[in-house]
Design an enzyme around this catalytic site. Sequence first.
Site, PDB file in Angstrom:
ATOM      1  N   TYR A 179      -7.158   1.808   4.466  1.00 11.84           N
ATOM      2  CA  TYR A 179      -6.852   1.509   5.724  1.00 11.84           C
ATOM      3  C   TYR A 179      -8.055   1.383   6.646  1.00 11.84           C
ATOM      4  CZ  TYR A 179      -2.031   2.302   4.616  1.00 11.84           C
ATOM      5  OH  TYR A 179      -0.749   2.309   4.248  1.00 11.84           O
ATOM      6  N   GLU A 250      -1.653  -0.323  -0.866  1.00 17.09           N
ATOM      7  CA  GLU A 250      -1.440   0.111   0.622  1.00 17.09           C
ATOM      8  C   GLU A 250      -2.608  -0.494   1.367  1.00 17.09           C
ATOM      9  OE1 GLU A 250      -0.048   3.871   2.167  1.00 17.09           O
ATOM     10  OE2 GLU A 250       1.209   4.217   0.524  1.00 17.09           O
TER      11      GLU A 250
END
Length: 360
Positions: A179, A250
């Site tokens: 992220y 992710e």
Amino acid sequence: MLSNFYVLFRKDFSYFAEVCFKMFGDRVKFWVTMNQPNLLAKFSYMDGWFPPSRCSTPFGNCAFGNSSTEPYIAAHNMILSHANAVSIYRNNYQKKQGGYIGISVGARWYEPLQNTTIDRLAVERAISFNVPWFLDPIILGDYPAEMHEILGPNLPEFTLEQRKKLRETKLDFIVLNHYSTWYVKDCIFSSCALDPMDGDARAVSSVERDGVLIGKETGAPFFYDVPRGMEEVVMYYKERYNNTAMYITENGYAQASNRSMSANDFTGDMGRIDYMSGYLEFLASAIRKGADVRGYFVWSLLDDFEWTSGFTDRFGLYHVDFKTLKRTPKLSAEWYRKFLQGSLLTREFQNGSQPQKYTS
């Protein structure tokens, strides 16, 4: 008593894994044994943020726990549990079911706060206490040298039998959840406040250098938009693990929310589109440089319940009204649909330069 619990955990995890392989292996062809165990070990046994909320000072003030030993004991047993599950799959199911098996890790990326030797070494330590903490034993057979040096006897040892099983099982692919990127400062030769994420690596992470943020803020206070980190993290593990097949399962952008906000406050999510296009651009660059990246998954399709943040961090391409469960597509849902279809898309660079066209 805690050691007995972990022995039982390893056995129970093996039983659970075999039931899954037996019942679903005819349809499921990609298995991930665990999701982000490196984060779970720290959050649950070092900082005490997540159940079973075990920690000790200076990392936290829990009723029970030892932050100097328990995160590494928990991680050790999760690694061995992974190896047991892979062994069961390899020996009993993989050949007839034709699937693949790996493990997912939370992959933070780091840059030195200052261009100094000590901060560059701090980056190496922070990296070692993140992904290699789990993947080095699984792929290379032992924990990183930096962990041995800092933790000494607090780092569990693998027996000869366990090392043999790790060598035999390994994995078919690596899963990275990425992220954001952080600056890192050395805390061996410099004085630092304790960092709950990277303090065990004798480092402190930050998102600011000389008053300038590392990237654009997102709705999550701990994530910033630093797209170059995607290429850096992929290329680093490409080299460290001999270009093992890799998936990004992710990567996403959070919108902060409160109860007074409606769907209209979230559907015009240009920040998410900018974030996704930037990270995908740098992921494509890593692929062009030879990284064996076989898949990318945006987090997430729908707004969901996010760990201890609950419903306040909205990562979804679709807004969810949690009272009625009505789902409303955001602009990013249409953007991503067109991207997957191969349409030409444009992205405004963060520095305001001309947009660049690219395809999926």
